[in-house]
Design an enzyme around this catalytic site. Sequence first.
Site: not given
Ligand code: BES
Ligand code: ZN
Ligand code: ZN
Length: 472
Positions: A242, A247, A254, A324, A326, A328
């Site tokens: 990835k 992000d 966020k 968010d 994204e 996947r």
């Molecule tokens: N990049 C984030 C996940 C992440 C969180 C990486 C903390 C490193 C540290 C990912 O893209 C994300 O934002 N995931 C969301 C998914 C949710 C919206 C289903 C998450 O984990 O909150």
């Molecule tokens: Zn991410």
């Molecule tokens: Zn994200």
Amino acid sequence: MQIHYGTLELNTVSTDAVVLLVTAAHLDGPKTDFEKQVYGAARAQKFSAKPGEVAAFPTFGLIPAPHVFLIGTGNDDHLRRAAGAAGYKARELGLKSLAIFGAPEGENAAEIIATGLAAGNYRFDKYRASKDRKAKLETVHIAGTANSGAQRGLKLAEARNLTRDLVNAPPAEVYPESLAAVCESLASDTLTVTIWDADKIKSEGMGGITAVGQGSSNPARFVHMHYKPKGNARKSIALVGKGVTFDAGGLSIKSSGGMQTMRCDMAGAGAVVGAMKAVSLLQPDVEVHGIIGCVENMCGANSYKLGDILDMYNGKQVEIHNTDAEGRLVMADCLTYGDKLGADAIVDLATLTGACVVALGDYYSGLFTNAEQVAGGLSSAAAVSGEGLWRMPLPDFYKPMLKAEWGHFKNVGGRAAGSITAALFLSEFVEQTPWAHIDIAGPAFLDKTFRHLTCGGTGAMVETLYRWIESK
Ligand code: BES
Ligand code: ZN
Ligand code: ZN
């Protein structure tokens, strides 16, 4: 850094600091006069030779070296932490050379010491004024017999440090195009690099990468690195990473705090680039594909939206319920591409979910797979590398959480089991290749220093991936 093995004498060796590796048993054993003094001073400070514990003293002219470090060691993992602590301490004091006594003999120990020293000595300081930068280790003398382990370890460390640099670098420096350019710089007679720009990604039908990338003025890139050994390849494997170089969350933006370190969201791609670097330095007899999807997930006039239905590279449709989630979407298209290569196994790495950090914290990456052989191989490689990798369940019967009204699935499965539903989503994009997913959201980036790893990018899984490749 250079490492030399040979005969060393405390009374004659010329170095910035002497390192004495010790166990608790040593503290009670027979010693020279110099050791008696150092051990006595250490005891007075309650030093008990725990793994990686350091007692540092000036030598007041008793030996030529100005500093002596007593460092606790033990089994392989303790040795890694001891070497790491030596490297860390050396950088803190800006020392250019060390002489190490008490190191175990053998290739395995030499490799551990080299990787540990380099990991501890690493700092990301290219943005500091030169007067604020501490000197790096240049020369390490080790009392013992030379072997190839140290040189191998230094190459693994070089690869891992490349990943750390890429993760640490600010998003103004590392964006899709520049990350792809780093991949291109790895090209050689055994490694080819193919890069697709945003138009090509779209025309090929990669709807996931296209949608996530379209909200940014820095257009997406897709990269396929392909290493073919000079002789016959025993096996062929594919790594997928990835590469979200920043992000922001997209329209499901966020919070400021949650966004602060989101330059780390390309750490999966970084690990793949690091593994390919290790492959190019060490030339294993295994064919390796490195595939990364590079995008910025931004909030802009052209961002993809909630309710969008994406046509993915494998022909399935995905309904967007949160922009968010994204990673996947980007990974899905990369996995479809990787699945078509006919490799013996495919492993993907992603800072995919906050849920995985909640579940496993900063030390353990989550391993999701139903391919037992791949699970076993990766777990052994992680154990040898001293990296935390914890198997998580991947039950089919959680898949209904992703069920969508207008597409095949939604891109989120709800709050419960967030890292598992993310992994189940990915599983829909691999049909024929034994596959494992590693969620590195915790270990890829440290908010504060842990043991000998300074805060920031850690190069998580680079060593594990390389050792797994070699074990195939
Ligand atoms: N990049 C984030 C996940 C992440 C969180 C990486 C903390 C490193 C540290 C990912 O893209 C994300 O934002 N995931 C969301 C998914 C949710 C919206 C289903 C998450 O984990 O909150
Ligand atoms: Zn991410
Ligand atoms: Zn994200």
